[in-house]
Write an enzyme that holds these catalytic residues in place. Structure first.
Site, PDB file in Angstrom:
ATOM      1  N   HIS A 110     -69.258 -11.313  60.635  1.00 40.65           N
ATOM      2  CA  HIS A 110     -70.480 -10.414  60.779  1.00 40.65           C
ATOM      3  C   HIS A 110     -70.046  -9.120  60.152  1.00 40.65           C
ATOM      4  O   HIS A 110     -68.940  -8.512  60.186  1.00 40.65           O
ATOM      5  CB  HIS A 110     -71.020 -10.049  62.312  1.00 40.65           C
ATOM      6  CG  HIS A 110     -71.533 -11.262  62.420  1.00 40.65           C
ATOM      7  ND1 HIS A 110     -72.584 -12.114  62.156  1.00 40.65           N
ATOM      8  CD2 HIS A 110     -71.170 -12.157  63.684  1.00 40.65           C
ATOM      9  CE1 HIS A 110     -73.225 -12.928  62.907  1.00 40.65           C
ATOM     10  NE2 HIS A 110     -72.186 -13.008  63.676  1.00 40.65           N
ATOM     11  N   ASP A 112     -64.247 -21.651  65.141  1.00 46.63           N
ATOM     12  CA  ASP A 112     -65.544 -21.247  65.309  1.00 46.63           C
ATOM     13  C   ASP A 112     -65.706 -19.656  64.622  1.00 46.63           C
ATOM     14  O   ASP A 112     -66.450 -18.810  65.120  1.00 46.63           O
ATOM     15  CB  ASP A 112     -65.797 -20.916  66.738  1.00 46.63           C
ATOM     16  CG  ASP A 112     -67.463 -21.421  67.188  1.00 46.63           C
ATOM     17  OD1 ASP A 112     -68.127 -21.668  66.063  1.00 46.63           O
ATOM     18  OD2 ASP A 112     -67.776 -21.488  68.372  1.00 46.63           O
TER      19      ASP A 112
END
Lengths: 319, 439
Positions: free
Chosen positions: B325, B321
């Site tokens: 960022h 997953d």
């Protein structure tokens, strides 16, 4: 007022000990008279700068902080979202850095996100005071409530305090529950189950009641919380009318409370919803005492953080 | 040609064990010969003299298994190349031991049409490294309204469809999506969440109540899993449940599998190793954005149920997953911070930590990363005859830092935390794409 305050910031009640709370309340007692003098100003914080950074609309809290700063001779500046670069999409990080470059001594912040004051404290070198963050904490409200209760009852220890209404969305309820439990109060939460979080009793070590009367039985203090219209559209309440019938405070419903029980409200009140108008204006009500206490408590907090007694803030990460 | 000597090989087929969820073949000491792009031989002892052209590698102490497949990674290209590119994502995958990585469709533009899949496949094919197997969108624009052109997506190279972190909410639409996707051999992966029960993104608990954070109870996931299992049965199609986070979902999946429902599931390394306490960032009051992830980190009993479910095969796979960022996206007040953890490079270490803690057999760990995701996608399993192979050094100690992570995303709560267990070699189509020692 000689003991130094042990904290660089006031972010929540959880970080405070009973001694810290007593120190703030005692300091507030000493400063309380300033607001009743003909010349309501002392030079204590002359040359200090306080920035009120308000991301949520607020009249009373912002005014209270502003007066507190001014009565201590600090330079206070208000910055609210409607008139600031926040509307232009500036991040909280950039706002912190920009304000820091102006060398404030204290930033008072109100923000819709729980934990935002903690973020600001990590990113600025000055002291930070939480004036309400999301649903998390409103420590100066809990302190001014404690101040008001102590003035009325002479003590906080072991009192029976009922907090009624929209606990789920209330930072006031959270900070009050935390503070009152520090002093061993019997804290009773009352409200419909939709407005009291499933885990609230466990999280705050308080009792939860689904009816008003048992929560008010033999109570020393009764606090009402504001009910907001939007709770209807969230399917948390069917109508304000039904709320007023079931959980609204009135003189009749207070029959089981102590004869000298006081009634509190953090404001602004919805008269006729969570509190009956006659009760709000009646002899039990200490609502305006709370407002007056607010200025004294906030003066105490600013003084303890920025005055000679204050601990140095730890500064931003990596500094 | 490669000769890997002295390792422990995990391959259920070699043991004559049946393959399937929960396969627990033990590892066996064996040498492995890789030639002509595939594993040619696996035998207790292969003499170097017999293979003079082979590059000899001592992998004693290491675990060997079918190349790891990550079923769920956000590689951000096209559209958010400042967070990750296919190149940096593949480098991170290789370092994490993955020989193939499934790229989620939540890019800009969304991978809901052939042209986007073509672009991803083209960009990924330009340089050697782990395979990139895209997932297309279930619905156009991930909007939950109209089906995407799944036949073309499959032709272009998509291995499955998912609406990424948007659950397909309309029951009738999900039924049709399951039927249509299975027509073209595509796996349908669903993020199970009932939006009506999710007042906020954090786990509803005493902790979130104390911190004043808007939560979602376990039941927001459980009721969605229960419904989607019934819809998969109705559609007669297989369903893959992504990143299971609650104890209740594990129980529902266990019961459904016992009943013969065609369902598979994965769990993320962070849900296996962390709880909501990570939000505290080590203090009494904390709001750590690096621990903000969907579904939310939950409580100890959920974590225990997830590990148990992984150990008994109820949860087939571990999927990273991976959600990279920039600092700008994550360094903010909690509500404003982006969701997700950069995890391609730490997944293996986190799974290895469960093995060393005695919570997970090594064979199941290797299966959950290798053969199990291959079964979900209908890809070849086992070692012999195929070219993807991962060699794990379970004793290797390392510390992820912003400087050493290959991913552009440095957003992991594990930054600066010493870890044990890492990829020793990542081999794709018979060629080494990552070598921890040569590095």
């Amino acid at each position: 007022m000689t003991r130094p305050f042990r904290h660089p910031h006031l972010l929540d009640i959880t970080s405070l000990t009973t001694e810290d709370v007593v120190q703030i309340l005692d300091t507030a007692e000493a400063l309380f008279e300033v607001s009743r003098r003909p010349v309501r100003k002392v030079p204590t914080l002359r040359g200090k700068t306080v920035i009120n950074l308000f991301y949520e609309a607020s009249t009373r809290t912002r005014t209270s902080f502003e007066l507190a700063g001014k009565r201590l001779s600090a330079d206070t500046v208000n910055m609210s979202t409607a008139s600031s670069s926040v509307k232009k999409g500036e991040s909280l990080y950039d706002t912190c850095k920009t304000l820091e470059a102006m060398h404030p001594d204290i930033v008072v912040i109100r923000h819709g996100a729980s934990g935002a004051p903690h973020y600001v404290a990590k990113n600025m070198r000055c002291s930070v005071v939480n004036a309400g963050d999301g649903m998390h904490a409103h420590p100066t409200q809990a302190l001014l409530d404690a101040f008001t209760i102590r003035r009325s009852k002479g003590t906080l220890a072991g009192l029976k305090v009922a907090i009624c209404g929209d606990v789920a969305h209330s930072r006031v309820a959270r900070s009050n529950a935390r503070l009152l439990r520090l002093f061993g109060c019997d804290v009773r939460i009352a409200g419909p189950r939709t407005l009291v979080p499933k885990h609230f009793a466990e999280a705050f070590d308080v009792s939860v009641y689904e009816r008003l009367e048992p929560a008010l039985d033999d109570a020393d203090v009764v606090m009402a919380l504001r009910i907001q219209q939007e709770r209807l559209s969230q399917a948390l309440l069917p109508s304000l009318r039904e709320y007023a019938r079931t959980f609204g405070l009135s003189e009749d419903r207070l029959a089981g409370a102590k004869d000298d029980a006081i009634v509190m409200h953090p404001g602004p009140m919805n008269r006729g919803v969570e509190i009956d108008p006659e009760l709000a204006d009646g002899p039990r009500s200490v609502v305006l005492d709370q407002v007056e206490a607010g200025v004294a408590v906030r003066m105490a907090v600013l003084y303890l953080l920025a005055g000679d007694a204050g601990a140095a803030p730890t500064g931003p990460r990596g500094a | 040609m490669l000769l890997l000597r002295g390792g422990t090989v995990f391959d259920a087929a070699l043991d004559g064990a049946p393959t399937g969820a929960g396969t627990l073949a033990g590892g066996r000491r064996a040498d492995v010969l890789v030639a002509d792009g595939v594993v040619r031989r696996v035998a207790p002892s292969l003499e170097p003299d017999a293979h003079p052209d082979a590059r000899l590698l001592d992998v004693s102490g290491c675990w060997l298994g079918r190349g790891f497949i990550d079923l769920r990674a956000h590689l951000r290209e096209p559209g958010e190349e400042h967070k990750e590119t296919l190149a940096t994502g593949r480098a991170a995958a290789a370092a994490g031991g993955f020989t193939a990585v499934c790229a989620m469709p939540g890019t800009t533009p969304v991978n809901d049409q052939r042209a986007v899949t073509d672009l991803i496949v083209d960009l990924a094919g330009r340089r050697p490294g782990p395979h990139v197997w895209p997932f297309g969108a279930i619905t156009k624009g991930l909007a939950g309204k109209e089906l995407s052109e799944m036949a073309e997506l499959a032709e272009a190279g998509c291995v499955g469809v998912t609406d990424d972190r948007h659950p397909v909410h309309a029951a009738g639409l999900l039924r049709r999506a399951l039927e249509y996707a299975s027509t073209f051999g595509l796996v349908l992966m669903q993020h199970c969440e009932e939006p009506g029960l999710a007042a906020g993104p954090y786990h509803e608990s005493p902790l979130s109540t104390r911190l004043g954070l808007r939560g979602q109870p376990r039941e927001a996931e459980d009721v969605a899993v229960a419904r989607d299992l019934r819809l998969a049965e109705l559609a007669g199609a297989s369903l893959h449940v992504a990143h299971v986070s609650s104890a209740g979902s594990v129980a529902l999946l266990r019961e459904a599998k016992a009943r013969g429902v065609r369902v598979t599931a994965d769990v993320s390394p962070h849900h296996l190793t962390m709880t909501e306490d990570a939000l505290l960032g080590g203090g009494r009051v904390g709001y750590e954005p690096l621990a903000k992830v969907l579904p939310p980190l939950r409580e100890a009993r959920d974590r225990e149920a997830l590990v148990e479910g992984l150990a008994d095969g109820t949860l087939d796979c571990v999927a990273s997953d991976h959600a990279p960022h920039t600092r700008l996206d994550k360094d903010a007040e909690l509500d404003a911070a982006a969701f997700g953890i950069s995890s391609l490079e730490t997944t293996l270490s986190q799974v290895a930590s469960l093995v060393s803690a005695g919570e997970l057999p090594a064979a199941r760990a290797m299966d959950a990363l290798g053969d199990a995701p291959a079964r979900v996608l209908g890809k070849p399993t086992g070692l012999v005859g195929q070219g993807d192979l991962t060699v794990v050094d379970p004793a290797h100690r390392w510390t992820p830092t912003a400087e050493t992570l290959r991913s552009k995303g440095k957003n992991t709560p594990l930054l600066g935390t010493p870890l044990t267990g890492a990829a020793r070699l990542t081999i794709v189509d018979g060629a080494v794409v990552y070598d921890a020692v040569a590095r």
